[in-house]
Design an enzyme around this catalytic site. Structure first.
Site, PDB file in Angstrom:
ATOM      1  N   ASN A 161      -4.725  -8.122   2.378  1.00 45.64           N
ATOM      2  CA  ASN A 161      -3.271  -8.074   2.538  1.00 45.64           C
ATOM      3  C   ASN A 161      -2.806  -7.375   3.812  1.00 45.64           C
ATOM      4  OD1 ASN A 161      -4.396  -5.842   1.110  1.00 45.64           O
ATOM      5  ND2 ASN A 161      -2.360  -5.172   0.525  1.00 45.64           N
ATOM      6  N   GLY A 238      -8.729  -2.050  -2.801  1.00 51.26           N
ATOM      7  CA  GLY A 238      -8.633  -3.315  -3.519  1.00 51.26           C
ATOM      8  C   GLY A 238      -8.053  -3.122  -4.898  1.00 51.26           C
ATOM      9  N   SER A 239      -8.322  -4.055  -5.764  1.00 53.13           N
ATOM     10  CA  SER A 239      -7.747  -4.028  -7.107  1.00 53.13           C
ATOM     11  C   SER A 239      -8.387  -2.934  -7.953  1.00 53.13           C
ATOM     12  CB  SER A 239      -7.948  -5.381  -7.787  1.00 53.13           C
ATOM     13  OG  SER A 239      -9.321  -5.584  -8.099  1.00 53.13           O
ATOM     14  N   GLU A 260      -8.977   3.369  -3.193  1.00 59.33           N
ATOM     15  CA  GLU A 260      -7.539   3.194  -3.069  1.00 59.33           C
ATOM     16  C   GLU A 260      -7.211   1.860  -3.710  1.00 59.33           C
ATOM     17  OE1 GLU A 260      -4.172   2.231  -2.656  1.00 59.33           O
ATOM     18  OE2 GLU A 260      -4.615   1.638  -0.592  1.00 59.33           O
ATOM     19  N   CYS A 294      -0.054  -2.792  -2.026  1.00 55.13           N
ATOM     20  CA  CYS A 294      -0.279  -1.931  -3.186  1.00 55.13           C
ATOM     21  C   CYS A 294       0.897  -0.995  -3.438  1.00 55.13           C
ATOM     22  CB  CYS A 294      -1.568  -1.126  -3.019  1.00 55.13           C
ATOM     23  SG  CYS A 294      -1.595  -0.072  -1.544  1.00 55.13           S
ATOM     24  N   GLU A 389       0.949  -5.144 -12.360  1.00 55.22           N
ATOM     25  CA  GLU A 389       1.143  -5.245 -10.914  1.00 55.22           C
ATOM     26  C   GLU A 389       1.252  -6.724 -10.557  1.00 55.22           C
ATOM     27  OE1 GLU A 389      -0.905  -3.623  -6.789  1.00 55.22           O
ATOM     28  OE2 GLU A 389      -2.217  -4.164  -8.467  1.00 55.22           O
TER      29      GLU A 389
END
Length: 495
Positions: A161, A238-239, A260, A294, A389
């Site tokens: 992203n 990432g996720s 993160e 995020c 999310e």
């Protein structure tokens, strides 16, 4: 992809197609992958995948190169980082064009990424000369001190992203502190998130092997980066679901993992908020880069006395936003989401929430990968748009009556990354924020905020705390502590 040919061109697909970067472009043993524009579906380039064996070889080579790199003076390491910062700015147009084509970034967001990459390098250059230890007291006649030494080889796993920023923010400080880095960019944004870093640092004079770029399909390459013996620290963005797997695997191999992860961030709009500006703040938080951040504002908690006006203005702003191909001729504010799976996940949350009782004010539709900015009103805790999310251009509005209710709603999430509070009474806003666990708090601003000198990270399912940014956080993340004592003569012991 076509770019304007100049004498100073940094990125030439002929150099990297079907290859990986190990200090030079070498044939990829893990196959190849054709990268496509999410806007047009047209192929941009072909990149190589590293095989698991190549990851092991790269890690050995990085460990050997790291010893010499760590032995350089801090001035030499800082100079490389400063040159890298200058090169990001010198090639901002070329890198921006790749970001627009490859990641679907609007022009302003793409240029912000490149400027931030330069700042990350400048901050890292300053990090190289920071004090790296302290003198400790001892009960014995000796000099006692602690030193922060490079960990050795750092693995950086970055997402699609914000591919430049979310790579460089770990790569630059790790290098400045004397480490080697193995970087795995997302396979959808290998040029922006990997090739550009290889090209920049080669031009800046980084010795071969100190930075290596190892794309790979799925989780296979990332898992080998964690398990290969030479890596000691894993920096993952990432996720949350993928982060749990990274954390588990790293713990099993006794390695530190800095995670993160995701967020479902709340923007609280109090009854005294400036309604001429608040909807624009909220729209920026939810719609920037199609909501694929995020820190994106995932829940607008709005006091019932101002909710009708806030929703009306937010809806008007959403309907006016221009959606299209960021790499095209016409200026756009939102590009495509990254792929069909992402689009379908966004749409499922929107349609399920409407079926569950949320009111669709605007949006909720798409053409190819272009999802219209969407506003949902009267969202409740039972709706998917509240609980999950979304990672898309969706602004769910939840109404509240009392401050206690606002706190309860904001806290009702496993995530704790970023929080915004809009109010004319800043101390009231800060007191409210003090009751809500969050790694980042912004009074009178939206939730998408990050700067190179600032420690960044979240709590709960958003990760393992502030690990990126700021001198202290970076030193903690990418060094080991060594206790050292020195005596003038040998001590006498009883045996």
């Amino acid at each position: 992809m076509s770019t304007t040919a100049t004498a100073t061109r940094l990125l030439d697909p002929a150099r990297w197609e079907d290859r990986i970067w190990t200090g030079e472009w070498v044939p990829a043993a893990g196959g190849t992958h054709e990268c496509h524009s999410p806007s047009t579906g047209q192929p941009l380039t072909t990149i190589g995948f590293a095989s698991p064996d190549q990851v092991d070889i790269a890690a050995e080579g990085a460990a050997a190169a790291q010893r010499d790199w760590a032995g350089r003076t801090y001035e030499e390491r800082a100079a490389v980082l400063r040159r890298a910062g200058d090169l990001w700015l010198a090639h901002i147009d070329e890198v921006t064009q790749w970001l627009r084509a490859e990641s679907g970034s609007a022009a302003d967001k793409a240029r912000f990424e490149v400027r931030t990459a330069a700042q990350e390098c400048y901050e890292a250059a300053a990090l190289a000369s920071m004090p790296y230890g302290e003198v400790l007291r001892s009960t014995q006649p000796r000099l006692s001190l602690s030193r922060r030494l490079p960990v050795g080889v750092v693995a950086v796993i970055a997402p699609f992203n914000a591919p430049v920023v979310l790579s460089i923010r770990a790569v630059a400080p790790a290098l400045a502190l004397g480490n080697a880095v193995l970087l795995k960019p997302d396979s959808r944004t290998v040029v922006s998130g990997g090739v550009t870093l290889a090209a920049i640092f080669k031009e800046a004079g980084l010795p071969p092997g100190v930075l290596q770029v190892l794309p790979g399909p799925g989780a296979t390459t990332g898992e080998r980066l964690i398990t290969t013996p030479r890596t000691r620290v894993i920096a993952f963005t990432g996720s949350t679901s993928a982060g749990r797997r990274v954390g588990e695997l790293a713990a099993h191999h006794l390695k530190r993992a800095h995670l993160e992860l995701g967020g479902n961030n709340a923007l609280i709009v109090l009854d005294d908020a400036d309604l001429d500006r608040a909807p624009g703040v909220g729209a920026t938080g939810s719609f920037t880069h199609q909501g694929q951040i995020c820190m994106a504002t995932g829940r607008h908690l709005v006091h019932e006395s101002v909710a009708d006006e806030y929703v009306a203005r937010l809806t008007e702003l959403a309907e006016a936003l221009v959606v299209g191909d960021p790499a095209g001729e016409d200026p756009v504010q939102l590009g495509p989401v990254i792929d069909g799976g992402q689009r379908d996940g966004i749409h499922a949350i929107v349609t399920d929430s409407v079926r569950e009782g949320a009111a669709l004010c605007t949006g909720g539709s798409y053409e190819r990968l272009f999802y219209r900015p969407t506003v949902l009103d009267h969202v409740t805790r039972d709706h998917r748009a509240f609980r999950e999310e979304i990672f898309g251009p969706v602004a769910p509005v939840i109404r509240f009556t009392t401050l206690d209710e606002a706190v309860e709603l904001a806290r009702d999430s496993a995530y704790g990354l970023s929080l915004g509070v809009l109010t004319r009474d800043v101390m009231r806003g800060l007191q409210l924020a003090d009751r809500i666990p969050s790694g980042n708090v912004h009074i009178n601003d939206q939730t998408v905020n990050d700067e190179a000198p600032v420690p960044f990270g979240g709590v709960g399912d958003s990760g393992t705390g502030s690990r990126h940014g700021g001198h202290l956080a970076n030193i903690e993340a990418f060094t080991e502590t060594q206790w050292t004592t020195l005596r003038g003569e040998l001590p006498r012991y009883p045996f």
